[in-house]
Design a protein around this motif. Structure first.
Motif, PDB file in Angstrom:
ATOM      1  N   ALA A   1      11.134   1.003  10.361  1.00  0.00           N
ATOM      2  CA  ALA A   1      12.057  -0.223   9.893  1.00  0.00           C
ATOM      3  C   ALA A   1      10.370  -1.202  10.163  1.00  0.00           C
ATOM      4  O   ALA A   1      10.869  -2.089   9.335  1.00  0.00           O
ATOM      5  N   ARG A   2       9.265  -0.314  10.321  1.00  0.00           N
ATOM      6  CA  ARG A   2       7.949  -1.059  10.668  1.00  0.00           C
ATOM      7  C   ARG A   2       7.515  -0.626   9.134  1.00  0.00           C
ATOM      8  O   ARG A   2       7.128   0.285   8.268  1.00  0.00           O
ATOM      9  N   CYS A   3       7.140  -2.008   8.609  1.00  0.00           N
ATOM     10  CA  CYS A   3       6.160  -2.010   7.173  1.00  0.00           C
ATOM     11  C   CYS A   3       4.621  -1.511   7.403  1.00  0.00           C
ATOM     12  O   CYS A   3       4.321  -2.522   8.460  1.00  0.00           O
ATOM     13  N   LEU A   4       3.717  -1.046   7.552  1.00  0.00           N
ATOM     14  CA  LEU A   4       2.612  -0.170   7.700  1.00  0.00           C
ATOM     15  C   LEU A   4       1.148  -1.130   7.055  1.00  0.00           C
ATOM     16  O   LEU A   4       0.659  -1.330   7.128  1.00  0.00           O
ATOM     17  N   GLY A   5       1.998  -0.597   5.682  1.00  0.00           N
ATOM     18  CA  GLY A   5       1.268  -1.581   4.169  1.00  0.00           C
ATOM     19  C   GLY A   5       0.911  -1.598   3.402  1.00  0.00           C
ATOM     20  O   GLY A   5       3.029  -1.228   3.077  1.00  0.00           O
ATOM     21  N   VAL A   6       0.535  -1.154   2.556  1.00  0.00           N
ATOM     22  CA  VAL A   6       1.389  -1.048   1.402  1.00  0.00           C
ATOM     23  C   VAL A   6      -0.035  -0.274   0.613  1.00  0.00           C
ATOM     24  O   VAL A   6      -1.054  -0.921   1.061  1.00  0.00           O
ATOM     25  N   VAL A   7       0.775  -0.113  -0.791  1.00  0.00           N
ATOM     26  CA  VAL A   7      -0.750   0.847  -1.353  1.00  0.00           C
ATOM     27  C   VAL A   7      -0.933   0.207  -2.996  1.00  0.00           C
ATOM     28  O   VAL A   7       0.527  -0.161  -3.192  1.00  0.00           O
ATOM     29  N   ASP A   8      -1.736  -0.116  -3.574  1.00  0.00           N
ATOM     30  CA  ASP A   8      -1.518  -0.041  -4.964  1.00  0.00           C
ATOM     31  C   ASP A   8      -2.695   1.045  -6.246  1.00  0.00           C
ATOM     32  O   ASP A   8      -3.049   1.779  -5.759  1.00  0.00           O
ATOM     33  N   HIS A   9      -2.828   0.025  -6.787  1.00  0.00           N
ATOM     34  CA  HIS A   9      -3.375   1.384  -7.875  1.00  0.00           C
ATOM     35  C   HIS A   9      -4.730   1.031  -7.222  1.00  0.00           C
ATOM     36  O   HIS A   9      -5.543   2.272  -7.850  1.00  0.00           O
ATOM     37  N   ALA A  10      -5.112   0.454  -7.453  1.00  0.00           N
ATOM     38  CA  ALA A  10      -7.072  -0.079  -6.609  1.00  0.00           C
ATOM     39  C   ALA A  10      -7.230   1.122  -5.447  1.00  0.00           C
ATOM     40  O   ALA A  10      -8.127   1.179  -5.348  1.00  0.00           O
ATOM     41  N   GLY A  11      -6.326   0.744  -4.398  1.00  0.00           N
ATOM     42  CA  GLY A  11      -7.009   1.049  -3.367  1.00  0.00           C
ATOM     43  C   GLY A  11      -6.763   3.351  -3.339  1.00  0.00           C
ATOM     44  O   GLY A  11      -7.364   4.218  -2.829  1.00  0.00           O
ATOM     45  N   LEU A  12      -5.621   3.652  -4.379  1.00  0.00           N
ATOM     46  CA  LEU A  12      -5.486   4.748  -4.243  1.00  0.00           C
ATOM     47  C   LEU A  12      -6.368   5.200  -5.593  1.00  0.00           C
ATOM     48  O   LEU A  12      -6.816   6.163  -4.902  1.00  0.00           O
ATOM     49  N   LEU A  13      -6.995   4.939  -6.442  1.00  0.00           N
ATOM     50  CA  LEU A  13      -8.294   5.573  -6.638  1.00  0.00           C
ATOM     51  C   LEU A  13      -9.336   5.166  -6.145  1.00  0.00           C
ATOM     52  O   LEU A  13      -9.915   6.796  -6.412  1.00  0.00           O
ATOM     53  N   ALA A  14      -9.242   4.447  -5.521  1.00  0.00           N
ATOM     54  CA  ALA A  14     -10.995   4.069  -4.779  1.00  0.00           C
ATOM     55  C   ALA A  14     -10.932   5.549  -3.507  1.00  0.00           C
ATOM     56  O   ALA A  14     -11.577   6.310  -3.211  1.00  0.00           O
ATOM     57  N   VAL A  15      -9.315   5.542  -2.838  1.00  0.00           N
ATOM     58  CA  VAL A  15      -9.641   7.159  -2.317  1.00  0.00           C
ATOM     59  C   VAL A  15      -9.842   8.737  -3.318  1.00  0.00           C
ATOM     60  O   VAL A  15     -10.307   8.925  -2.899  1.00  0.00           O
ATOM     61  N   VAL A  16      -9.222   8.501  -4.538  1.00  0.00           N
ATOM     62  CA  VAL A  16      -9.534   9.742  -5.710  1.00  0.00           C
ATOM     63  C   VAL A  16     -10.834   9.548  -5.793  1.00  0.00           C
ATOM     64  O   VAL A  16     -11.712  10.756  -5.468  1.00  0.00           O
ATOM     65  N   ALA A  17     -12.291   8.744  -5.841  1.00  0.00           N
ATOM     66  CA  ALA A  17     -13.274   8.511  -5.873  1.00  0.00           C
ATOM     67  C   ALA A  17     -14.132   9.153  -4.684  1.00  0.00           C
ATOM     68  O   ALA A  17     -15.203   8.049  -4.737  1.00  0.00           O
ATOM     69  N   GLY A  18     -13.303   8.480  -3.975  1.00  0.00           N
ATOM     70  CA  GLY A  18     -13.870   8.514  -2.723  1.00  0.00           C
ATOM     71  C   GLY A  18     -14.294   7.492  -1.603  1.00  0.00           C
ATOM     72  O   GLY A  18     -15.605   7.180  -1.151  1.00  0.00           O
ATOM     73  N   LEU A  19     -13.654   6.308  -2.616  1.00  0.00           N
ATOM     74  CA  LEU A  19     -14.602   4.909  -1.978  1.00  0.00           C
ATOM     75  C   LEU A  19     -14.069   4.011  -1.316  1.00  0.00           C
ATOM     76  O   LEU A  19     -14.002   2.641  -1.032  1.00  0.00           O
ATOM     77  N   ALA A  20     -12.775   4.481  -0.490  1.00  0.00           N
ATOM     78  CA  ALA A  20     -11.293   3.723  -0.635  1.00  0.00           C
ATOM     79  C   ALA A  20     -12.499   2.978   1.081  1.00  0.00           C
ATOM     80  O   ALA A  20     -13.534   3.519   1.941  1.00  0.00           O
ATOM     81  N   PRO A  21     -11.509   1.733   1.596  1.00  0.00           N
ATOM     82  CA  PRO A  21     -11.885   0.820   2.560  1.00  0.00           C
ATOM     83  C   PRO A  21     -12.474   2.118   3.740  1.00  0.00           C
ATOM     84  O   PRO A  21     -11.112   2.721   4.513  1.00  0.00           O
TER      85      PRO A  21
END
Length: 388
Positions: free
Chosen positions: A350-370
């Motif tokens: 029931a706990r929300c840890l956060g959200v993901v969106d296009h920008a964050g997901l594509l940053a991971v794919v590119a190896g640039l996630a914060p």
């Protein structure tokens, strides 16, 4: 070199992760199946002097060989194997991975260090106790199947039970059950020469399972198989682990295989472990340039989970909407975000840890996630666990 997230001391069990969850393969308070500390295997004249001499121990492979005539196949290795996990040891040819696994049951005698199984000192075992370990507690599955050509499938599977002294009727009943478990039903009366390579390897797997060992040790078991059969056998290992929760130590030189079957991976080079961590940690946070080069071509979205791409949720975002579990792969999250057209919640119950969106997901794919720059962890600390 020892990183900030090293394995626990012997007998303490797996440590909770940053989010408080116990890592795969254990429950709070479970001790390790294998606990290895400062293990060395040196081949050559007066091998025992190398681990005890800091100057010699610090030499690289070529310099050590030139100065002493010795080769350190395993050098100062420490790790734990947790109950129920598939612990993968991988590396290129000559990295020391097969020697290391043979040391676990003293098929090769270590030169120095400590080695415990379920808290018992393996190096202190006498011949009878060591024989019991090999017959009942740890079973090996080799690359070369080692089947007896004059015995049927059923009798090959039952061979370990025969060594244990079980009556013929009982061992044949258990062997038949194992044949069915690994997909060999109907082939029990055939001989090895009448089987395909994949079927022969299934016989080897069934033979190891028949003795009901606590841990299965795989030494590059599928490297001689065709790609499609190899994938089938990988699926078989994953299925058996999921259904039985059996502890496995799996040796491979194939990165894709390691990422597919492993809960944690120890990457070896020149006898030492250069990084130890989950597949996600190794792909997303390589410890050094060697590891980074090793994983350079891995599709990150097929290994990294949404934990790496999350950002904090606003009150409105956390209140309602589509949801993903924290272990959802980025490739699946991209599909979910595309389908909803906006941020998707990452929910732990029931706990929300956060959200993901296009920008964050594509940053991971590119190896640039914060927070996921090479060598860093999400909190900015040093890289994933690196064993000594």
């Amino acid at each position: 070199m020892t990183g900030p997230h090293t394995d626990p001391a012997p007998g303490t069990g797996p440590a909770p992760g940053p989010d408080g969850a116990v890592p795969p393969g254990g429950e709070p308070g479970d001790g390790p199946v294998f606990s290895v500390r400062g293990l060395w295997k040196v081949f050559g004249p007066k091998a025992a002097r190398v681990p005890g001499d800091p100057e010699l121990a610090a030499l690289g492979p070529d310099a050590l060989r030139e100065r002493t005539g010795c080769t350190a196949a395993v050098r100062d290795v420490s790790f734990d194997v947790r109950p129920g996990e598939c612990f993968v040891v991988m590396g290129l040819s000559g990295s020391g991975k097969s020697t290391l696994v043979r040391c676990l049951t003293r098929l090769i005698e270590p030169t120095a260090g400590s080695l415990h199984m379920d808290g018992e000192d393996v190096l202190g075992m006498d011949r009878a106790r060591l024989r019991e370990l090999r017959r009942h507690r740890a079973a090996m599955v080799f690359q070369h199947f080692g089947l007896l050509p004059h015995r049927t499938v059923l009798d090959n599977i039952a061979y370990g039970l025969q060594i244990q002294g079980l009556p013929r009727a009982e061992r044949r009943t258990r062997a038949a059950a194992m044949a069915a478990k690994v997909g060999l039903a109907g082939l029990e009366d055939r001989y090895p020469s009448q089987l395909s390579g994949g079927q022969q390897q299934r016989v080897g797997l069934a033979r190891a399972l028949a003795v009901d060992p606590e841990v299965l040790l795989f030494d590059e078991p599928f490297s001689a198989l065709d790609p499609l059969i190899r994938r089938d056998m990988q699926e078989e290992v994953i299925r058996l682990r999921r259904e039985e929760g059996r502890t496995m130590v799996f040796i491979t030189h194939d990165l894709s295989e390691a990422l597919r079957v492993g809960d944690r991976i120890a990457l070896m080079r020149d006898g030492g472990i250069v990084q130890l961590g989950t597949p996600e940690e190794i792909v997303a946070r390589p410890a050094d340039d060697y590891v980074a080069d090793f994983v350079r071509d891995v599709p990150r979205e097929q290994v990294v989970t949404v934990r790496a791409a999350m950002r904090p949720a606003t009150a409105e975002e956390s209140a309602a909407g589509a949801a993903l579990s924290p272990d959802t792969l980025v490739i699946d999250a991209i599909e979910a975000v595309t389908r909803t057209g906006g941020p998707v919640r990452v929910m732990d119950g029931a706990r929300c840890l956060g959200v993901v969106d296009h920008a964050g997901l594509l940053a991971v794919v590119a190896g640039l996630a914060p927070g996921l720059a090479p060598g860093g962890t999400p909190d900015g600390s040093a890289g994933a666990a690196v064993a000594r």
